[in-house]
Design an enzyme around this catalytic site. Structure first.
Site, short mmCIF file in Angstrom:
data_model
loop_
_atom_site.label_atom_id
_atom_site.label_comp_id
_atom_site.label_asym_id
_atom_site.label_seq_id
_atom_site.Cartn_x
_atom_site.Cartn_y
_atom_site.Cartn_z
CG ASP A 198 -58.86 15.63 11.34
OD1 ASP A 198 -59.61 16.62 11.49
OD2 ASP A 198 -58.21 15.14 12.27
CG ASP A 214 -68.18 16.15 15.68
OD1 ASP A 214 -69.33 15.93 15.27
OD2 ASP A 214 -67.78 15.75 16.79
CE LYS A 235 -68.18 12.85 14.04
NZ LYS A 235 -67.29 12.21 15.02
P1 5GP Z 1 -65.27 20.09 15.74
O1 5GP Z 1 -64.70 21.37 16.28
O2 5GP Z 1 -65.78 20.21 14.33
O3 5GP Z 1 -66.32 19.53 16.67
O4 5GP Z 1 -64.13 19.00 15.81
C1 5GP Z 1 -63.07 19.04 14.97
C2 5GP Z 1 -61.93 18.19 15.48
O5 5GP Z 1 -62.36 17.23 16.45
C3 5GP Z 1 -61.35 17.38 14.35
O6 5GP Z 1 -60.33 18.09 13.73
C4 5GP Z 1 -60.84 16.17 15.06
O7 5GP Z 1 -59.54 16.42 15.54
C5 5GP Z 1 -61.77 15.99 16.22
N1 5GP Z 1 -62.81 15.00 15.90
C6 5GP Z 1 -64.11 15.21 15.57
N2 5GP Z 1 -64.74 14.07 15.32
C7 5GP Z 1 -63.83 13.08 15.46
C8 5GP Z 1 -63.87 11.67 15.29
O8 5GP Z 1 -64.87 11.04 14.94
N3 5GP Z 1 -62.69 11.00 15.50
C9 5GP Z 1 -61.54 11.64 15.88
N4 5GP Z 1 -60.47 10.88 16.07
N5 5GP Z 1 -61.46 12.98 16.04
C10 5GP Z 1 -62.60 13.69 15.82
#
Ligand code: 5GP
Length: 170
Positions: free
Chosen positions: A96, A99, A127
């Site tokens: 999805d 981040d 993002k």
């Molecule tokens: P990362 O490991 O890249 O920091 O985060 C990945 C996961 O964090 C995504 O699959 C999602 O589940 C959650 N996440 C990251 N940013 C957001 C956001 O803006 N909104 C939501 N609802 N979940 C996020």
């Protein structure tokens, strides 16, 4: 907390259709295994797969990097693995939101260990703001600078997940 509309249903639908067209053309003579990262991906995954014009197999993985808040805990735990064999197969990992990139990097590494023929990454939202791990997103829906997003599968403490549009929480 207030929610502000960021991406409307029609905008999302048409971009998802474009991604599906691109994947269908890139994998024209293939049958990729599409692996969705639960839970947030479910709406995007279903729409993307319905728009494909090539056959595809599906499976899911689940990893937790977020607690109940809006910031990443930094640690990734893998709670569900793929169930169909991916060795020698063309795999597309569907996420999805990317981040920090920690979750994706962790899952991609796990899948690479199984020896797929190819592994590409598709994410609805890229993002950039807090990226820690360099990840190559082969198919990206939208690039967003910052903010915490909800709707279209994305939740905040299991709220907002079933909204048709994507909002920024402030
Ligand atoms: P990362 O490991 O890249 O920091 O985060 C990945 C996961 O964090 C995504 O699959 C999602 O589940 C959650 N996440 C990251 N940013 C957001 C956001 O803006 N909104 C939501 N609802 N979940 C996020």
């Amino acid at each position: 907390m207030e929610k502000h509309l960021l991406l409307g249903e029609e905008t999302i639908r048409s971009r998802v259709k474009e991604l599906a067209e691109q994947i269908s053309s890139d994998y024209a003579d293939k049958e990729p295994i599409m692996i969705g990262v639960l839970n947030g991906v479910v709406f995007f995954f279903a729409d993307l797969l319905k728009d494909l014009t090539i056959p595809a197999k599906i499976d899911f993985v689940r990893a937790a990097s977020y607690g109940s808040g809006m910031t990443s805990s930094g640690t990734v735990t893998f709670t569900k693995d793929v169930e169909i064999p991916i060795t020698g197969e063309d795999v597309i990992l569907v996420e999805d939101i990317v981040d920090t990139g920690l979750t994706l990097k962790h899952i991609a590494r796990r899948l690479e260990e199984k020896g797929p023929r190819s592994l590409k990454i598709c994410a609805l939202i890229d993002k950039q703001e807090r990226r820690k791990e360099k990840v190559t997103i082969d198919y990206c829906g939208f690039r967003i600078e910052e903010g915490f997003l909800v709707g279209y599968g994305l939740d905040h403490d299991e709220e907002y997940r079933c909204l048709r549009d994507i909002y920024q929480l402030k």
